[in-house]
Write an enzyme that holds these catalytic residues in place. Structure first.
Site, PDB file in Angstrom:
ATOM      1  N   SER A 123       0.830  -1.213   0.000  1.00  0.00           N
ATOM      2  CA  SER A 123       0.000   0.000   0.000  1.00  0.00           C
ATOM      3  C   SER A 123       0.864   1.264   0.000  1.00  0.00           C
ATOM      4  O   SER A 123       1.704   1.396  -0.901  1.00  0.00           O
ATOM      5  CB  SER A 123      -0.962  -0.068   1.180  1.00  0.00           C
ATOM      6  OG  SER A 123      -2.056   0.752   0.986  1.00  0.00           O
ATOM      7  N   ASP A 240      -9.983  -4.603  -4.737  1.00  0.00           N
ATOM      8  CA  ASP A 240      -9.350  -3.661  -3.803  1.00  0.00           C
ATOM      9  C   ASP A 240     -10.027  -2.292  -3.916  1.00  0.00           C
ATOM     10  O   ASP A 240     -10.032  -1.684  -4.989  1.00  0.00           O
ATOM     11  CB  ASP A 240      -7.851  -3.541  -4.160  1.00  0.00           C
ATOM     12  CG  ASP A 240      -7.081  -2.739  -3.121  1.00  0.00           C
ATOM     13  OD1 ASP A 240      -5.863  -2.967  -3.003  1.00  0.00           O
ATOM     14  OD2 ASP A 240      -7.689  -1.882  -2.437  1.00  0.00           O
ATOM     15  N   HIS A 270      -7.844  -5.460  -0.158  1.00  0.00           N
ATOM     16  CA  HIS A 270      -6.605  -4.665  -0.148  1.00  0.00           C
ATOM     17  C   HIS A 270      -5.410  -5.377   0.483  1.00  0.00           C
ATOM     18  O   HIS A 270      -4.360  -5.512  -0.150  1.00  0.00           O
ATOM     19  CB  HIS A 270      -6.883  -3.336   0.584  1.00  0.00           C
ATOM     20  CG  HIS A 270      -5.721  -2.387   0.557  1.00  0.00           C
ATOM     21  ND1 HIS A 270      -5.086  -2.018  -0.618  1.00  0.00           N
ATOM     22  CD2 HIS A 270      -5.076  -1.730   1.560  1.00  0.00           C
ATOM     23  CE1 HIS A 270      -4.112  -1.176  -0.333  1.00  0.00           C
ATOM     24  NE2 HIS A 270      -4.092  -0.983   0.969  1.00  0.00           N
TER      25      HIS A 270
HETATM   26  O1  LIG Z   1      -3.066  -3.951   6.181  1.00  0.00           O
HETATM   27  C1  LIG Z   1      -3.286  -2.740   6.102  1.00  0.00           C
HETATM   28  C2  LIG Z   1      -3.617  -1.867   7.225  1.00  0.00           C
HETATM   29  C3  LIG Z   1      -3.490  -0.442   6.679  1.00  0.00           C
HETATM   30  C4  LIG Z   1      -3.577  -0.647   5.174  1.00  0.00           C
HETATM   31  C5  LIG Z   1      -2.655   0.258   4.377  1.00  0.00           C
HETATM   32  C6  LIG Z   1      -3.359   1.548   4.093  1.00  0.00           C
HETATM   33  C7  LIG Z   1      -2.607   2.374   3.079  1.00  0.00           C
HETATM   34  O2  LIG Z   1      -1.389   2.437   3.133  1.00  0.00           O
HETATM   35  N1  LIG Z   1      -3.309   3.037   2.092  1.00  0.00           N
HETATM   36  C8  LIG Z   1      -4.772   2.881   1.940  1.00  0.00           C
HETATM   37  C9  LIG Z   1      -5.457   4.214   1.849  1.00  0.00           C
HETATM   38  C10 LIG Z   1      -4.853   5.078   0.766  1.00  0.00           C
HETATM   39  C11 LIG Z   1      -5.567   6.400   0.754  1.00  0.00           C
HETATM   40  O3  LIG Z   1      -5.029   7.175  -0.285  1.00  0.00           O
HETATM   41  C12 LIG Z   1      -5.344   8.520  -0.302  1.00  0.00           C
HETATM   42  C13 LIG Z   1      -6.251   9.101   0.593  1.00  0.00           C
HETATM   43  C14 LIG Z   1      -6.521  10.462   0.510  1.00  0.00           C
HETATM   44  C15 LIG Z   1      -5.874  11.226  -0.456  1.00  0.00           C
HETATM   45  F1  LIG Z   1      -6.130  12.556  -0.530  1.00  0.00           F
HETATM   46  C16 LIG Z   1      -4.962  10.668  -1.335  1.00  0.00           C
HETATM   47  C17 LIG Z   1      -4.719   9.307  -1.243  1.00  0.00           C
HETATM   48 CL1  LIG Z   1      -3.609   8.552  -2.359  1.00  0.00          CL
HETATM   49  C18 LIG Z   1      -3.365   5.258   1.032  1.00  0.00           C
HETATM   50  C19 LIG Z   1      -2.653   3.919   1.132  1.00  0.00           C
HETATM   51  N2  LIG Z   1      -3.244  -2.023   4.976  1.00  0.00           N
END
Ligand SMILES: O=C1CC[C@@H](CCC(=O)N2CCC(COc3ccc(F)cc3Cl)CC2)N1
Length: 304
Positions: A123, A240, A270
């Protein structure tokens, strides 16, 4: 040594860092570290970069599997996450995550100068991994990306929402948007419950300023992808809802790397490594096999 009489620096959970494995980053912040060291001579180094709002503890099972293959695995909680210092799930500049990762990687390389190095990222940790490998294109023999953040989710990043986020960032940068909906992490309820119950995870709302940093990282990756030539493995679920699979498809299609593989998990959510047991097992097998196959054969002088 801290000046005499200074109170010991403590983790957000109140534990003195003198009692915890840690590194101190370039801003003087203590980052909690984990190490999984094989008994015999390690064959490679593997750095694991966790995602937003979580920490490196949940990668223990993956790290144990890699350790069993004589790989030396290491990780830290990024600034503002888990047992590390820093404002919770906030960052002044996404580059800090990359700088700190390179600091830790360089430390481990100095201890094991002859070992090849891999990165595994999930992620936001995938975005950190991609940008770290882009900064040192010759340093990594392979990068494994589990549902990496490469592109914004088009539903949550409509032009209007992006415009509003940029506007709000100037007016109310600490304003929070929604939080990460844990139900989209995994189809395995036990994993979702474990995530919700884990107090080392950040369950608050996402600050606009943090979202802006994520957007800036996404824009930087778009520019870098046409020059990616290092080996990588992409694993992504097509259900996802947190990191759109189109980002992984775009990276696979547009990078000039001649050693790249993408594996799509039908219906996968995800956190694939924590999805239904058969998916999680497949991910661990896929990842350990790919890494093992990418460990360079010992060169002649090493073999003697
Ligand atoms: O197991 C696990 C536990 C935690 C999870 C990982 C979560 C993680 O890292 N994410 C998911 C959410 C994603 C939101 O993205 C944005 C939001 C607002 C914005 F303005 C621009 C972006 Cl790009 C960023 C990446 N996995």
């Amino acid at each position: 040594m801290p000046e005499p009489g200074a109170a010991p620096r403590r983790s957000p959970q109140g534990v003195p860092y003198s009692d915890l494995p840690h590194i101190v980053n370039a801003d003087g912040l203590h980052l909690f570290c984990r190490y999984w060291e094989p008994t015999g001579q390690p064959r490679a180094l593997v750095f694991i970069a966790h995602g937003a709002g979580e920490h490196c503890g949940p990668y223990d099972e993956m790290a144990q599997r890699l350790k069993e293959l004589s790989l030396l695995v290491f990780a830290h909680d990024h600034v503002g996450h888990g047992q590390s210092e820093g404002d919770r799930m906030n960052i002044k500049d996404f580059q800090i995550y990359i700088r700190d990762s390179l600091q830790h990687i360089d430390l481990m390389k100095s201890r094991h100068p002859d070992l090849p190095v891999f990165i595994v990222g999930h992620s936001m940790g995938g975005a950190i991994s991609i940008l770290t490998a882009c900064e040192r294109p010759g340093d990594f023999v392979g990068v494994v990306l589990i549902a990496p953040l490469v592109q914004m989710n088009p539903e949550s990043a409509t032009p209007f929402k992006v415009f509003m986020a940029k506007l709000l960032n100037h007016m109310l940068p600490s304003l929070t948007m929604g939080s990460i909906e844990s139900k989209w992490l995994s189809r395995d309820k036990r994993q979702v419950e474990a995530y919700d119950a884990d107090e080392l995870n950040y369950h608050g709302g996402m600050r606009v300023s943090f979202g802006m940093q994520l957007m800036a990282a996404v824009e930087r990756m778009q520019r870098e992808i046409p020059s990616i030539s290092w080996p990588f493995l992409l694993l992504h679920g097509d259900a996802d809802k947190l990191c759109d699979i189109r980002g992984s498809r775009m990276m696979y299609d547009n990078s000039p790397s001649t050693d790249k593989k993408i594996k799509i998990y039908e219906g996968g959510y995800h956190a694939l490594h924590h999805d239904l047991p058969e998916v999680a097992e497949s991910v661990l097998k896929e990842l350990t096999t790919w890494i093992t196959e990418h460990i360079p054969a010992a060169t002649s002088q090493e073999a003697q």
